[in-house]
Design a protein around this motif. Structure first.
Motif, PDB file in Angstrom:
ATOM      1  N   GLY A 196      47.535  10.315 -82.838  1.00 47.34           N
ATOM      2  CA  GLY A 196      47.345  11.379 -81.854  1.00 47.34           C
ATOM      3  C   GLY A 196      48.107  11.187 -80.553  1.00 47.34           C
ATOM      4  O   GLY A 196      48.872  12.065 -80.131  1.00 47.34           O
ATOM      5  N   ASP A 197      47.925  10.056 -79.884  1.00 45.82           N
ATOM      6  CA  ASP A 197      48.543   9.847 -78.575  1.00 45.82           C
ATOM      7  C   ASP A 197      50.066   9.795 -78.664  1.00 45.82           C
ATOM      8  O   ASP A 197      50.777  10.390 -77.857  1.00 45.82           O
ATOM      9  N   ALA A 198      50.581   9.062 -79.652  1.00 50.97           N
ATOM     10  CA  ALA A 198      52.033   8.935 -79.790  1.00 50.97           C
ATOM     11  C   ALA A 198      52.671  10.271 -80.154  1.00 50.97           C
ATOM     12  O   ALA A 198      53.755  10.612 -79.647  1.00 50.97           O
ATOM     13  N   PHE A 199      52.006  11.049 -80.997  1.00 47.06           N
ATOM     14  CA  PHE A 199      52.560  12.349 -81.386  1.00 47.06           C
ATOM     15  C   PHE A 199      52.556  13.301 -80.192  1.00 47.06           C
ATOM     16  O   PHE A 199      53.509  14.052 -79.971  1.00 47.06           O
ATOM     17  N   LYS A 200      51.490  13.263 -79.411  1.00 52.64           N
ATOM     18  CA  LYS A 200      51.418  14.090 -78.208  1.00 52.64           C
ATOM     19  C   LYS A 200      52.549  13.739 -77.244  1.00 52.64           C
ATOM     20  O   LYS A 200      53.191  14.623 -76.664  1.00 52.64           O
ATOM     21  N   ILE A 244      44.765  27.081 -94.085  1.00 51.55           N
ATOM     22  CA  ILE A 244      43.894  27.239 -92.922  1.00 51.55           C
ATOM     23  C   ILE A 244      44.170  26.096 -91.951  1.00 51.55           C
ATOM     24  O   ILE A 244      44.135  24.923 -92.330  1.00 51.55           O
ATOM     25  N   THR A 245      44.432  26.442 -90.698  1.00 46.42           N
ATOM     26  CA  THR A 245      44.775  25.424 -89.697  1.00 46.42           C
ATOM     27  C   THR A 245      43.974  25.639 -88.416  1.00 46.42           C
ATOM     28  O   THR A 245      43.506  26.751 -88.131  1.00 46.42           O
ATOM     29  N   TYR A 246      43.845  24.569 -87.648  1.00 44.96           N
ATOM     30  CA  TYR A 246      43.274  24.614 -86.300  1.00 44.96           C
ATOM     31  C   TYR A 246      44.321  24.143 -85.306  1.00 44.96           C
ATOM     32  O   TYR A 246      45.168  23.300 -85.638  1.00 44.96           O
ATOM     33  N   LEU A 247      44.231  24.638 -84.091  1.00 45.71           N
ATOM     34  CA  LEU A 247      45.021  24.044 -83.022  1.00 45.71           C
ATOM     35  C   LEU A 247      44.504  22.639 -82.741  1.00 45.71           C
ATOM     36  O   LEU A 247      43.290  22.397 -82.804  1.00 45.71           O
ATOM     37  N   VAL A 248      45.395  21.700 -82.447  1.00 49.28           N
ATOM     38  CA  VAL A 248      44.936  20.369 -82.054  1.00 49.28           C
ATOM     39  C   VAL A 248      44.195  20.491 -80.722  1.00 49.28           C
ATOM     40  O   VAL A 248      44.445  21.422 -79.938  1.00 49.28           O
ATOM     41  N   PRO A 249      43.255  19.594 -80.426  1.00 44.95           N
ATOM     42  CA  PRO A 249      42.406  19.744 -79.237  1.00 44.95           C
ATOM     43  C   PRO A 249      43.162  19.813 -77.918  1.00 44.95           C
ATOM     44  O   PRO A 249      42.674  20.411 -76.961  1.00 44.95           O
ATOM     45  N   TRP A 250      44.346  19.202 -77.832  1.00 43.21           N
ATOM     46  CA  TRP A 250      45.070  19.142 -76.555  1.00 43.21           C
ATOM     47  C   TRP A 250      46.089  20.267 -76.388  1.00 43.21           C
ATOM     48  O   TRP A 250      46.906  20.233 -75.475  1.00 43.21           O
ATOM     49  N   CYS A 251      46.020  21.273 -77.253  1.00 46.89           N
ATOM     50  CA  CYS A 251      47.036  22.335 -77.224  1.00 46.89           C
ATOM     51  C   CYS A 251      46.382  23.714 -77.164  1.00 46.89           C
ATOM     52  O   CYS A 251      45.378  23.966 -77.826  1.00 46.89           O
ATOM     53  N   LYS A 252      46.966  24.604 -76.357  1.00 47.91           N
ATOM     54  CA  LYS A 252      46.582  26.019 -76.348  1.00 47.91           C
ATOM     55  C   LYS A 252      47.714  26.835 -76.953  1.00 47.91           C
ATOM     56  O   LYS A 252      48.869  26.443 -76.875  1.00 47.91           O
TER      57      LYS A 252
END
Length: 227
Positions: free
Chosen positions: A162-166, A128-136
């Motif tokens: 989070g920031d570096a991966f984004k 079960i996964t969620y989209l990360v908050p900054w991604c559609k």
């Protein structure tokens, strides 16, 4: 490196980085509507892949009558061949429970697909996964090559990575050779795990673009985030 062939759209490749680690995982804000995505993987008997896929193609409408299918792929090359991988979308856990109950009562689906294929499957896995908050979730522009890159992150969640991966994800996008379909983090399954689903026009354009991206300092910096 694995390549997967989509049986609804195109071809997909998949990479896994680092061993599995189970730990607590801070993920930040969720979607307000609770939408999540179930990654399901079937390991098939090597001689039965074509039979399984033909059966699915013929009967997929019976399954999609119950819930939305995001994509369906089989491994094209790499370590985990003889597998099919699919993503299902659910509004929330109550929705998934209702769908599973309806499938258990759907005699046509069971008789035409489920029962004939049980003997072809060696193993089933669900995450079960969620989209990360900054991604559609985005749709690919046309047929092409897909890549599913899976990363085992250091415990600590987006506060740590989070920031570096984004920035690393967008560094790939800015190269212009690839399109981001979605970034997912695991909620049930192996924790601290992130999946990135890419679309590329071709395998060769993907290879050339990745060679260029490895010279980007944002991509190099992101490598320090993995366990």
């Amino acid at each position: 490196m694995l390549a997967l062939r989509s049986h609804l759209a195109a071809t997909l490749a998949s990479r896994t980085v680092a061993p599995q680690v189970c730990s607590s995982f801070a993920t930040g804000p969720r979607q307000n509507d609770g939408t999540f995505y179930e990654f399901r993987t079937y390991s098939l008997k090597p001689s039965k892949m074509n039979e399984f896929l033909e059966n699915f193609k013929k009967n997929v409408h019976l399954r999609t009558a119950h819930s939305e299918l995001i994509g369906y792929w089989s491994v094209e090359f790499g370590g985990r061949i003889n597998k099919v991988f699919h993503i299902w979308k659910y509004d929330n856990f109550a929705h998934r429970t209702a769908v599973r109950k309806a499938l258990a009562e759907d005699k046509e689906w069971q008789e035409q697909f489920l029962v004939p294929n049980l003997a072809l499957i060696d193993k089933q896995e669900s995450e079960i996964t969620y989209l990360v908050p900054w991604c559609k979730l985005e749709k690919p522009p046309k047929e092409g090559v897909y890549e599913l890159a899976s990363f085992q992150m250091k415990p600590g969640g987006p506060a740590l990575w989070g920031d570096a991966f984004k920035r690393a994800v967008h560094a790939h996008i800015n190269q212009g050779y690839t399109k981001l379909v979605g970034v997912f983090h695991a909620e049930y399954g192996t924790l601290n795990k992130v999946h990135v689903l890419w679309w590329n026009e071709s395998a060769d354009s993907r290879a050339a673009g990745r060679h260029q991206s490895h010279e980007d300092p944002r991509v190099v910096a992101a490598g320090k985030l993995f366990h």
